[in-house]
Design a protein around this motif. Structure first.
Motif, short mmCIF file in Angstrom:
data_model
loop_
_atom_site.label_atom_id
_atom_site.label_comp_id
_atom_site.label_asym_id
_atom_site.label_seq_id
_atom_site.Cartn_x
_atom_site.Cartn_y
_atom_site.Cartn_z
N GLY A 52 6.23 2.67 9.19
CA GLY A 52 6.44 1.99 7.91
C GLY A 52 7.34 0.77 8.02
O GLY A 52 8.12 0.48 7.12
N THR A 53 7.22 0.02 9.14
CA THR A 53 7.99 -1.22 9.23
C THR A 53 7.25 -2.33 8.47
O THR A 53 6.02 -2.33 8.40
CB THR A 53 8.16 -1.69 10.69
N VAL A 54 8.03 -3.24 7.92
CA VAL A 54 7.44 -4.36 7.18
C VAL A 54 8.00 -5.65 7.77
O VAL A 54 9.19 -5.74 8.05
CB VAL A 54 7.83 -4.28 5.68
N GLU A 55 7.12 -6.61 8.00
CA GLU A 55 7.61 -7.89 8.50
C GLU A 55 6.96 -9.05 7.77
O GLU A 55 5.74 -9.09 7.62
CB GLU A 55 7.33 -8.00 10.01
N PHE A 56 7.77 -9.99 7.33
CA PHE A 56 7.30 -11.27 6.82
C PHE A 56 7.59 -12.27 7.94
O PHE A 56 8.72 -12.38 8.39
CB PHE A 56 8.07 -11.69 5.55
N ALA A 79 11.85 0.74 9.93
CA ALA A 79 11.45 1.98 9.26
C ALA A 79 12.66 2.67 8.65
O ALA A 79 13.69 2.83 9.31
CB ALA A 79 10.77 2.90 10.27
N GLY A 80 12.53 3.04 7.40
CA GLY A 80 13.59 3.79 6.72
C GLY A 80 14.77 2.97 6.25
O GLY A 80 15.68 3.49 5.61
N ALA A 128 -1.97 2.13 -1.30
CA ALA A 128 -1.64 3.55 -1.30
C ALA A 128 -0.34 3.80 -0.52
O ALA A 128 0.37 4.76 -0.77
CB ALA A 128 -2.77 4.35 -0.69
N ALA A 129 -0.04 2.89 0.41
CA ALA A 129 1.14 3.09 1.26
C ALA A 129 2.42 2.57 0.62
O ALA A 129 3.51 2.81 1.12
CB ALA A 129 0.93 2.40 2.61
N ILE A 130 2.27 1.81 -0.46
CA ILE A 130 3.45 1.18 -1.08
C ILE A 130 3.67 1.72 -2.48
O ILE A 130 2.76 1.74 -3.30
CB ILE A 130 3.26 -0.35 -1.15
N GLY A 131 4.87 2.17 -2.73
CA GLY A 131 5.23 2.60 -4.07
C GLY A 131 5.94 1.46 -4.76
O GLY A 131 6.76 0.79 -4.15
N THR A 241 11.13 3.04 3.97
CA THR A 241 11.36 1.62 4.12
C THR A 241 11.39 1.02 2.72
O THR A 241 10.44 1.20 1.96
CB THR A 241 10.20 1.01 4.93
N THR A 242 12.47 0.35 2.39
CA THR A 242 12.64 -0.10 1.01
C THR A 242 12.96 -1.59 0.93
O THR A 242 13.84 -2.07 1.63
CB THR A 242 13.77 0.71 0.34
#
Ligand code: ATP
Length: 306
Positions: A52-56, A79-80, A128-131, A241-242
């Protein structure tokens, strides 16, 4: 004519049912400010979320070609971990959340989830993976249970209640005359901003997504409500991941990284302590907010003394 009126009534009934369904969907899209123009690439595979890593990565974006909103934004959320985005109104904070959801495609750069470019994966799997906990949640004209279960439609009654409790809205619902069957939305009970946000948190608890996007309310909430919401948000973001568009000091203080956005660029970045030391834009924002909070507090004490 009589013979015709029955089917016409029936058509009217169907029409109203469909209208209501569409209204719900329209409200959802309005809320999320979505143009429905982004389409899946042929043969797009579902997103595979492992950590669940996010990168811009050097993200450039404009809604209209003649006005650039994001001008080369790069950041990574491990992640996290939690990244807080702050900055003046109109800086592009909400735009970042819309782009992660892929409501628009970017003009340059890439947005990656666990190393996968979000343009290459099926949108449904991405969403579905993002709240998403927006500032102001639009409620459907239905029961409060329905509104919470929207997070995961196959959730049991017990799960809905548990989520409501965790979101700090369980006792409020139980105190309503019709409890979980209470109608809410435009044609039912009007909930306050803080209550609606807690419904959104309950939905997200049910959805249990690996990635969370929070948009904190700008409007002032009373201290007690704010603490309740904060507790609920802490709980839902734990281990996820927030990315949070932050308006509260308590949020930025505990963030792993704060990104200060200004005019579509990252003006400053670091932890709360780092940024206070820099004595720049962030430190000035923090001072202003602290003064405002203190002034409010003095006013409250004065009022209570009256
Ligand atoms: P705030 O703190 O006030 O919510 P923000 O930093 O979240 O602001 P955004 O909502 O990301 O700002 O908007 C950034 C800029 O993009 C604003 O100038 C806004 O007018 C513009 N903008 C936002 N949505 C659209 C849209 N759908 N079409 C065109 N321009 C838009």
């Amino acid at each position: 004519l009589m013979q015709l009126s029955v089917p016409l009534n029936f058509i009217g009934f169907i029409y109203r049912e469909i209208r209501q369904g569409l209204t719900d969907i329209e409200q959802m899209f309005d809320l999320l400010d979505v143009p429905q123009e982004v389409v899946d690439r042929p043969g797009a595979e579902p997103l595979k979320v492992e950590e669940g890593t996010v990168e811009f990565r050097d993200v450039h974006f404009a809604y209209d070609p003649d006005r650039q909103i994001l001008k080369g934004i790069s950041f990574k959320v491990a992640a996290g971990k939690t990244v807080a985005i702050v900055g003046p109104s109109g800086a592009g904070k909400s735009t970042i959340s819309r782009l992660l959801f892929r409501f628009y495609d970017i003009q340059q750069g890439a947005i990656l989830v666990d190393g996968q470019d979000i343009r290459d994966v099926a949108q449904e799997s991405l969403r579905a993976a993002i709240g998403m906990v927006p500032q102001d949640t639009v409620l459907f004209n239905d029961t409060i249970a329905y509104n919470i279960r929207y997070g995961r439609t196959d959730a049991t009654e017990a799960e809905v209640q548990k989520a409501a409790e965790l979101a700090q809205i369980g006792s409020f619902i139980e105190a309503l005359p019709a409890g979980y069957k209470s109608m809410v939305g435009e044609r039912g009970l009007k909930l306050s901003g803080g209550e609606k946000q807690r419904v959104a948190i309950a939905r997200t608890i049910l959805k249990a997504p690996p990635i969370l996007m929070l948009d904190e309310a700008t409007s002032a909430l009373d201290t007690h409500t704010e603490q309740e919401i904060q507790a609920a948000l802490d709980l839902v973001s734990r281990g996820r991941t927030t990315i949070v568009i932050a308006h509260r000091l308590s949020t930025v203080i505990s963030a792993d990284e704060i990104i200060v956005l200004k005019d579509g660029r990252i003006a400053e970045r670091g932890t709360h302590v780092d940024l206070l030391r820099e004595r720049g834009l962030y430190a000035a924002m923090w001072d202003r907010q602290r003064e405002a909070t203190e002034a409010e507090e003095r006013l409250r004490i004065a009022r209570e003394a009256d």
